[in-house]
Design an enzyme around this catalytic site. Structure first.
Site, PDB file in Angstrom:
ATOM      1  N   ASP A  86     -15.720  -2.186   2.061  1.00 38.91           N
ATOM      2  CA  ASP A  86     -16.248  -1.759   1.059  1.00 38.91           C
ATOM      3  C   ASP A  86     -14.506  -1.700   0.234  1.00 38.91           C
ATOM      4  OD1 ASP A  86     -17.352  -0.413  -1.515  1.00 38.91           O
ATOM      5  OD2 ASP A  86     -16.689   1.726  -0.171  1.00 38.91           O
ATOM      6  N   ASP A  88     -13.748   0.906  -3.340  1.00 42.65           N
ATOM      7  CA  ASP A  88     -13.420   1.789  -3.998  1.00 42.65           C
ATOM      8  C   ASP A  88     -14.020   2.993  -2.571  1.00 42.65           C
ATOM      9  OD1 ASP A  88     -13.341   1.593  -7.594  1.00 42.65           O
ATOM     10  OD2 ASP A  88     -14.572   0.549  -6.573  1.00 42.65           O
TER      11      ASP A  88
END
Length: 357
Positions: A86, A88
Protein backbone atom coordinates in the site's frame (compact mmCIF):
# COMPACT_ATOMS: atom_id res chain seq x y z
CA UNK A 1 -7.23 -18.40 -13.89
CA UNK A 2 -7.63 -15.68 -16.48
CA UNK A 3 -11.12 -16.85 -17.46
CA UNK A 4 -12.10 -17.15 -13.82
CA UNK A 5 -11.14 -13.57 -12.95
CA UNK A 6 -12.69 -12.17 -16.12
CA UNK A 7 -15.95 -13.93 -15.34
CA UNK A 8 -15.93 -12.42 -11.86
CA UNK A 9 -15.61 -8.96 -13.32
CA UNK A 10 -18.40 -9.33 -15.86
CA UNK A 11 -20.80 -11.16 -13.57
CA UNK A 12 -19.99 -9.12 -10.44
CA UNK A 13 -19.62 -12.27 -8.37
CA UNK A 14 -18.10 -12.36 -4.89
CA UNK A 15 -15.19 -14.38 -3.61
CA UNK A 16 -15.74 -17.49 -1.53
CA UNK A 17 -13.68 -17.10 1.61
CA UNK A 18 -12.13 -19.89 3.59
CA UNK A 19 -10.66 -19.83 7.07
CA UNK A 20 -8.66 -23.05 6.90
CA UNK A 21 -5.35 -21.56 5.93
CA UNK A 22 -1.71 -22.41 6.27
CA UNK A 23 0.55 -19.75 7.83
CA UNK A 24 -2.38 -17.41 8.31
CA UNK A 25 -4.02 -16.53 11.59
CA UNK A 26 -7.77 -17.17 11.92
CA UNK A 27 -9.74 -14.18 10.67
CA UNK A 28 -11.78 -11.78 12.72
CA UNK A 29 -14.88 -9.79 11.91
CA UNK A 30 -14.89 -6.84 9.53
CA UNK A 31 -14.10 -3.43 10.91
CA UNK A 32 -16.82 -1.77 12.92
CA UNK A 33 -19.02 0.87 11.36
CA UNK A 34 -17.85 3.11 14.19
CA UNK A 35 -14.66 3.64 12.15
CA UNK A 36 -16.68 5.96 9.95
CA UNK A 37 -16.86 8.71 12.57
CA UNK A 38 -14.09 11.33 12.53
CA UNK A 39 -12.49 10.36 15.82
CA UNK A 40 -12.85 6.59 15.73
CA UNK A 41 -10.34 5.35 13.18
CA UNK A 42 -8.43 3.76 16.06
CA UNK A 43 -9.73 2.40 19.35
CA UNK A 44 -9.49 4.86 22.22
CA UNK A 45 -7.93 3.31 25.30
CA UNK A 46 -7.63 5.26 28.55
CA UNK A 47 -4.09 5.43 29.86
CA UNK A 48 -0.73 4.54 28.39
CA UNK A 49 -0.42 1.39 30.50
CA UNK A 50 -3.79 0.11 29.31
CA UNK A 51 -2.90 1.00 25.73
CA UNK A 52 0.40 -0.87 25.91
CA UNK A 53 -1.27 -3.89 27.49
CA UNK A 54 -3.97 -4.04 24.81
CA UNK A 55 -1.46 -3.64 22.01
CA UNK A 56 0.78 -6.36 23.48
CA UNK A 57 -2.20 -8.67 23.79
CA UNK A 58 -3.23 -7.93 20.18
CA UNK A 59 0.29 -8.73 18.98
CA UNK A 60 0.00 -12.27 20.32
CA UNK A 61 -2.28 -12.93 17.35
CA UNK A 62 -0.48 -10.49 15.04
CA UNK A 63 3.23 -10.81 15.89
CA UNK A 64 5.79 -8.37 14.59
CA UNK A 65 7.05 -9.20 11.12
CA UNK A 66 10.47 -8.00 12.30
CA UNK A 67 10.77 -10.37 15.26
CA UNK A 68 9.24 -13.14 13.12
CA UNK A 69 11.42 -12.36 10.11
CA UNK A 70 13.91 -15.23 10.42
CA UNK A 71 11.16 -17.84 10.73
CA UNK A 72 9.19 -16.28 7.88
CA UNK A 73 12.20 -16.42 5.58
CA UNK A 74 13.03 -19.95 6.69
CA UNK A 75 9.54 -21.00 5.60
CA UNK A 76 9.96 -19.03 2.35
CA UNK A 77 13.09 -20.89 1.28
CA UNK A 78 12.66 -22.36 -2.20
CA UNK A 79 9.50 -20.35 -2.88
CA UNK A 80 8.82 -17.34 -5.10
CA UNK A 81 8.12 -14.17 -3.11
CA UNK A 82 6.02 -11.43 -4.70
CA UNK A 83 5.79 -8.11 -2.83
CA UNK A 84 2.66 -5.94 -2.68
CA UNK A 85 2.62 -2.57 -0.91
CA UNK A 86 0.00 0.00 0.00
CA UNK A 87 1.18 3.61 -0.17
CA UNK A 88 -0.39 6.03 2.34
CA UNK A 89 0.36 4.99 5.91
CA UNK A 90 2.67 2.24 4.68
CA UNK A 91 5.38 3.77 2.52
CA UNK A 92 4.58 7.32 3.60
CA UNK A 93 3.16 8.77 6.82
CA UNK A 94 -0.48 9.81 7.05
CA UNK A 95 -0.59 13.60 6.67
CA UNK A 96 -3.32 16.24 6.81
CA UNK A 97 -2.83 17.30 3.18
CA UNK A 98 -3.00 14.23 0.88
CA UNK A 99 -0.95 16.09 -1.74
CA UNK A 100 1.98 16.21 0.69
CA UNK A 101 2.18 12.47 1.44
CA UNK A 102 5.76 12.16 0.21
CA UNK A 103 7.82 9.05 0.79
CA UNK A 104 11.37 9.48 2.05
CA UNK A 105 14.40 8.94 -0.14
CA UNK A 106 15.36 6.05 2.16
CA UNK A 107 12.00 4.37 1.59
CA UNK A 108 12.24 4.86 -2.16
CA UNK A 109 15.72 3.31 -2.17
CA UNK A 110 14.43 0.36 -0.12
CA UNK A 111 11.54 -0.29 -2.53
CA UNK A 112 13.94 -0.02 -5.47
CA UNK A 113 16.25 -2.56 -3.83
CA UNK A 114 13.40 -5.00 -3.09
CA UNK A 115 12.23 -4.74 -6.71
CA UNK A 116 15.66 -5.89 -7.88
CA UNK A 117 15.03 -9.29 -6.34
CA UNK A 118 11.23 -9.73 -6.25
CA UNK A 119 8.32 -8.74 -8.49
CA UNK A 120 6.97 -5.68 -6.66
CA UNK A 121 3.66 -3.82 -6.94
CA UNK A 122 2.10 -0.84 -5.21
CA UNK A 123 -1.69 -1.07 -4.84
CA UNK A 124 -3.21 2.22 -3.72
CA UNK A 125 -6.53 4.01 -3.54
CA UNK A 126 -4.84 6.99 -5.19
CA UNK A 127 -4.94 7.48 -8.92
CA UNK A 128 -2.25 5.49 -10.67
CA UNK A 129 -0.53 8.59 -12.04
CA UNK A 130 -0.52 10.24 -8.63
CA UNK A 131 1.02 7.32 -6.76
CA UNK A 132 3.57 6.81 -9.51
CA UNK A 133 4.47 10.48 -9.16
CA UNK A 134 5.10 9.94 -5.46
CA UNK A 135 7.13 6.74 -5.85
CA UNK A 136 9.09 7.63 -9.00
CA UNK A 137 10.28 4.11 -9.80
CA UNK A 138 10.03 2.39 -13.17
CA UNK A 139 10.76 -1.23 -12.25
CA UNK A 140 7.54 -1.93 -10.34
CA UNK A 141 3.84 -2.42 -11.01
CA UNK A 142 1.34 0.31 -10.14
CA UNK A 143 -2.32 -0.33 -9.34
CA UNK A 144 -4.31 2.82 -8.64
CA UNK A 145 -7.95 3.42 -7.72
CA UNK A 146 -7.99 0.36 -5.44
CA UNK A 147 -6.82 -1.86 -8.28
CA UNK A 148 -9.11 -0.51 -11.00
CA UNK A 149 -6.20 1.00 -12.95
CA UNK A 150 -3.20 -1.31 -13.28
CA UNK A 151 0.03 -0.67 -15.13
CA UNK A 152 2.83 -3.18 -15.48
CA UNK A 153 6.43 -2.47 -16.42
CA UNK A 154 7.34 -3.67 -19.93
CA UNK A 155 8.08 -7.40 -19.82
CA UNK A 156 6.99 -10.59 -21.56
CA UNK A 157 3.69 -11.85 -20.15
CA UNK A 158 4.09 -15.53 -19.33
CA UNK A 159 0.65 -17.11 -19.28
CA UNK A 160 -1.15 -19.75 -21.27
CA UNK A 161 -4.02 -17.38 -22.17
CA UNK A 162 -1.79 -14.47 -23.18
CA UNK A 163 -3.65 -11.49 -21.72
CA UNK A 164 -6.91 -10.35 -20.24
CA UNK A 165 -9.25 -9.29 -23.00
CA UNK A 166 -9.26 -5.70 -21.73
CA UNK A 167 -5.49 -5.29 -21.53
CA UNK A 168 -4.07 -2.71 -23.95
CA UNK A 169 -0.93 -0.69 -24.47
CA UNK A 170 -0.65 3.00 -23.79
CA UNK A 171 0.36 5.59 -26.38
CA UNK A 172 4.02 4.76 -25.88
CA UNK A 173 3.25 1.15 -26.69
CA UNK A 174 5.19 -0.25 -23.77
CA UNK A 175 2.93 -0.25 -20.71
CA UNK A 176 0.25 -2.90 -20.20
CA UNK A 177 -2.84 -1.20 -18.76
CA UNK A 178 -5.90 -2.86 -17.26
CA UNK A 179 -8.92 -0.67 -16.40
CA UNK A 180 -12.09 -2.65 -15.59
CA UNK A 181 -14.13 0.48 -14.67
CA UNK A 182 -13.64 2.49 -17.87
CA UNK A 183 -17.37 2.80 -18.60
CA UNK A 184 -17.93 4.60 -15.27
CA UNK A 185 -15.63 7.54 -16.04
CA UNK A 186 -18.38 9.93 -17.28
CA UNK A 187 -20.44 9.36 -14.12
CA UNK A 188 -17.37 9.73 -11.93
CA UNK A 189 -16.71 13.16 -13.42
CA UNK A 190 -20.32 14.20 -12.70
CA UNK A 191 -20.08 12.96 -9.11
CA UNK A 192 -16.80 14.79 -8.67
CA UNK A 193 -18.30 18.09 -9.82
CA UNK A 194 -21.40 17.73 -7.66
CA UNK A 195 -19.34 16.87 -4.58
CA UNK A 196 -17.03 19.83 -5.04
CA UNK A 197 -20.01 22.18 -5.22
CA UNK A 198 -21.84 20.54 -2.30
CA UNK A 199 -19.03 20.54 0.26
CA UNK A 200 -17.15 23.70 -0.66
CA UNK A 201 -18.52 25.51 2.40
CA UNK A 202 -17.57 22.76 4.88
CA UNK A 203 -14.25 23.81 6.38
CA UNK A 204 -11.54 21.17 6.06
CA UNK A 205 -13.44 18.92 3.64
CA UNK A 206 -11.59 18.01 0.49
CA UNK A 207 -12.53 16.07 -2.65
CA UNK A 208 -9.78 14.12 -4.44
CA UNK A 209 -10.08 12.82 -7.99
CA UNK A 210 -8.53 9.36 -8.09
CA UNK A 211 -9.75 8.74 -11.62
CA UNK A 212 -11.81 5.57 -11.11
CA UNK A 213 -12.92 6.51 -7.63
CA UNK A 214 -13.51 9.70 -5.67
CA UNK A 215 -12.19 10.36 -2.14
CA UNK A 216 -13.74 12.81 0.30
CA UNK A 217 -11.19 13.62 2.99
CA UNK A 218 -12.43 14.76 6.41
CA UNK A 219 -9.26 14.60 8.51
CA UNK A 220 -9.45 18.36 9.04
CA UNK A 221 -13.24 18.61 9.34
CA UNK A 222 -14.65 19.64 12.73
CA UNK A 223 -16.53 16.88 14.55
CA UNK A 224 -19.75 18.88 14.53
CA UNK A 225 -19.57 19.23 10.72
CA UNK A 226 -18.97 15.58 9.93
CA UNK A 227 -22.66 14.60 9.98
CA UNK A 228 -23.49 17.37 7.51
CA UNK A 229 -20.68 16.24 5.21
CA UNK A 230 -21.74 12.60 5.29
CA UNK A 231 -25.36 13.52 4.56
CA UNK A 232 -24.36 15.64 1.56
CA UNK A 233 -22.24 12.82 0.14
CA UNK A 234 -25.02 10.27 0.61
CA UNK A 235 -27.65 12.55 -0.92
CA UNK A 236 -25.58 12.85 -4.09
CA UNK A 237 -24.98 9.12 -4.31
CA UNK A 238 -28.72 8.42 -4.18
CA UNK A 239 -28.78 9.50 -7.82
CA UNK A 240 -25.97 7.10 -8.80
CA UNK A 241 -27.09 3.54 -8.00
CA UNK A 242 -24.07 2.04 -9.77
CA UNK A 243 -21.74 3.43 -7.11
CA UNK A 244 -21.12 2.56 -3.46
CA UNK A 245 -19.74 4.41 -0.47
CA UNK A 246 -16.96 3.08 1.74
CA UNK A 247 -14.72 4.40 4.50
CA UNK A 248 -10.98 4.44 5.05
CA UNK A 249 -8.83 6.39 7.48
CA UNK A 250 -10.54 9.79 7.74
CA UNK A 251 -11.84 9.44 4.20
CA UNK A 252 -15.06 8.48 2.43
CA UNK A 253 -14.52 6.67 -0.85
CA UNK A 254 -16.95 6.44 -3.75
CA UNK A 255 -16.36 3.55 -6.12
CA UNK A 256 -18.21 1.78 -8.94
CA UNK A 257 -20.24 -1.18 -7.68
CA UNK A 258 -18.23 -3.84 -9.44
CA UNK A 259 -16.58 -6.87 -7.88
CA UNK A 260 -13.07 -5.49 -8.03
CA UNK A 261 -10.82 -4.44 -5.17
CA UNK A 262 -7.23 -4.72 -3.96
CA UNK A 263 -7.63 -8.47 -3.57
CA UNK A 264 -8.67 -8.84 -7.20
CA UNK A 265 -5.73 -6.65 -8.19
CA UNK A 266 -3.35 -8.94 -6.30
CA UNK A 267 -4.75 -11.98 -8.13
CA UNK A 268 -4.61 -10.19 -11.47
CA UNK A 269 -0.96 -9.26 -10.99
CA UNK A 270 -0.04 -12.82 -9.99
CA UNK A 271 -1.81 -14.05 -13.13
CA UNK A 272 0.01 -11.51 -15.27
CA UNK A 273 3.30 -12.81 -13.89
CA UNK A 274 2.24 -16.36 -14.75
CA UNK A 275 2.13 -17.25 -11.04
CA UNK A 276 -1.61 -17.42 -10.42
CA UNK A 277 -1.79 -21.21 -10.31
CA UNK A 278 1.62 -21.83 -8.77
CA UNK A 279 1.71 -23.52 -5.37
CA UNK A 280 5.19 -22.27 -4.51
CA UNK A 281 4.36 -18.54 -4.52
CA UNK A 282 4.37 -16.46 -1.31
CA UNK A 283 2.65 -13.10 -1.69
CA UNK A 284 3.82 -10.54 0.87
CA UNK A 285 1.26 -7.77 1.26
CA UNK A 286 1.87 -4.80 3.57
CA UNK A 287 -0.90 -2.27 4.18
CA UNK A 288 -2.55 -0.22 6.90
CA UNK A 289 -6.05 0.59 5.66
CA UNK A 290 -9.45 -1.04 5.68
CA UNK A 291 -9.27 -1.54 1.91
CA UNK A 292 -6.13 -3.67 2.33
CA UNK A 293 -8.21 -6.27 4.14
CA UNK A 294 -9.48 -7.48 0.74
CA UNK A 295 -5.93 -8.42 -0.20
CA UNK A 296 -5.35 -10.05 3.19
CA UNK A 297 -8.42 -12.22 2.60
CA UNK A 298 -7.13 -13.35 -0.80
CA UNK A 299 -3.84 -14.44 0.78
CA UNK A 300 -5.82 -16.35 3.41
CA UNK A 301 -7.77 -18.05 0.63
CA UNK A 302 -4.56 -19.05 -1.13
CA UNK A 303 -3.33 -20.75 2.03
CA UNK A 304 0.18 -19.36 1.98
CA UNK A 305 1.72 -15.93 2.06
CA UNK A 306 2.32 -13.13 4.53
CA UNK A 307 -0.43 -10.52 5.07
CA UNK A 308 1.14 -7.77 7.20
CA UNK A 309 -0.87 -4.91 8.72
CA UNK A 310 0.71 -1.58 9.65
CA UNK A 311 -0.90 -0.53 12.93
CA UNK A 312 0.18 1.39 16.02
CA UNK A 313 -2.91 0.34 18.00
CA UNK A 314 -5.12 -2.77 18.10
CA UNK A 315 -7.52 -3.17 15.17
CA UNK A 316 -9.66 -5.88 13.62
CA UNK A 317 -7.71 -7.39 10.74
CA UNK A 318 -7.23 -10.51 8.65
CA UNK A 319 -3.46 -9.99 8.68
CA UNK A 320 -1.18 -12.58 10.27
CA UNK A 321 1.69 -10.23 11.11
CA UNK A 322 2.12 -6.58 11.99
CA UNK A 323 4.47 -3.63 11.70
CA UNK A 324 4.08 -0.59 13.92
CA UNK A 325 4.57 2.23 11.40
CA UNK A 326 6.28 3.16 8.09
CA UNK A 327 9.69 3.20 9.80
CA UNK A 328 9.26 -0.51 10.58
CA UNK A 329 8.10 -1.09 7.01
CA UNK A 330 11.39 0.45 5.89
CA UNK A 331 13.37 -1.87 8.17
CA UNK A 332 11.43 -4.91 6.95
CA UNK A 333 11.99 -4.09 3.27
CA UNK A 334 15.71 -3.54 3.79
CA UNK A 335 16.01 -6.86 5.64
CA UNK A 336 14.05 -8.62 2.89
CA UNK A 337 16.38 -7.31 0.18
CA UNK A 338 19.49 -8.18 2.21
CA UNK A 339 18.16 -11.66 2.90
CA UNK A 340 17.64 -12.41 -0.78
CA UNK A 341 20.95 -10.86 -1.74
CA UNK A 342 22.76 -13.02 0.81
CA UNK A 343 20.83 -16.25 0.17
CA UNK A 344 20.79 -16.30 -3.62
CA UNK A 345 22.97 -15.58 -6.60
CA UNK A 346 23.52 -12.03 -7.79
CA UNK A 347 20.78 -12.37 -10.41
CA UNK A 348 18.40 -9.42 -10.23
CA UNK A 349 14.73 -9.25 -11.10
CA UNK A 350 15.60 -7.80 -14.49
CA UNK A 351 17.46 -10.99 -15.33
CA UNK A 352 14.77 -13.28 -13.93
CA UNK A 353 11.61 -11.55 -15.18
CA UNK A 354 12.88 -9.31 -17.96
CA UNK A 355 12.00 -6.09 -16.13
CA UNK A 356 14.06 -2.97 -16.81
CA UNK A 357 15.44 -0.98 -13.87
Amino acid sequence: MFKRNFAKLNQAMGFQRSSNRQKVQPGVSDLSSNERAPNSCHPVINGAVSDDANYSSWMVDHPSALTSFDQMMKDAKGKKIVVFLDYDGTLSPIVNDPDLAFMSDEMRAAVREVAKYFPTAIISGRSRDKVKGFVQLNNIYYAGSHGMDIMAPPRPVRSSDGKYHTVSLDRKGNEAVFQPAQKFLPSIQKILKELEEAIMKIQGARVENNRFCVSVHFRQVRDEDYGILEEKVKSILKHYPDFRLGWGKKVMEIRPSIEWDKGNALEYLLDTLGLGNCTDVLPVYIGDDRTDEDAFRVIQKRGQGYPIVVASSPKDTKASYSLHDPSEVLTFLLRLARWRKASSSSRSLSQIWGVGS
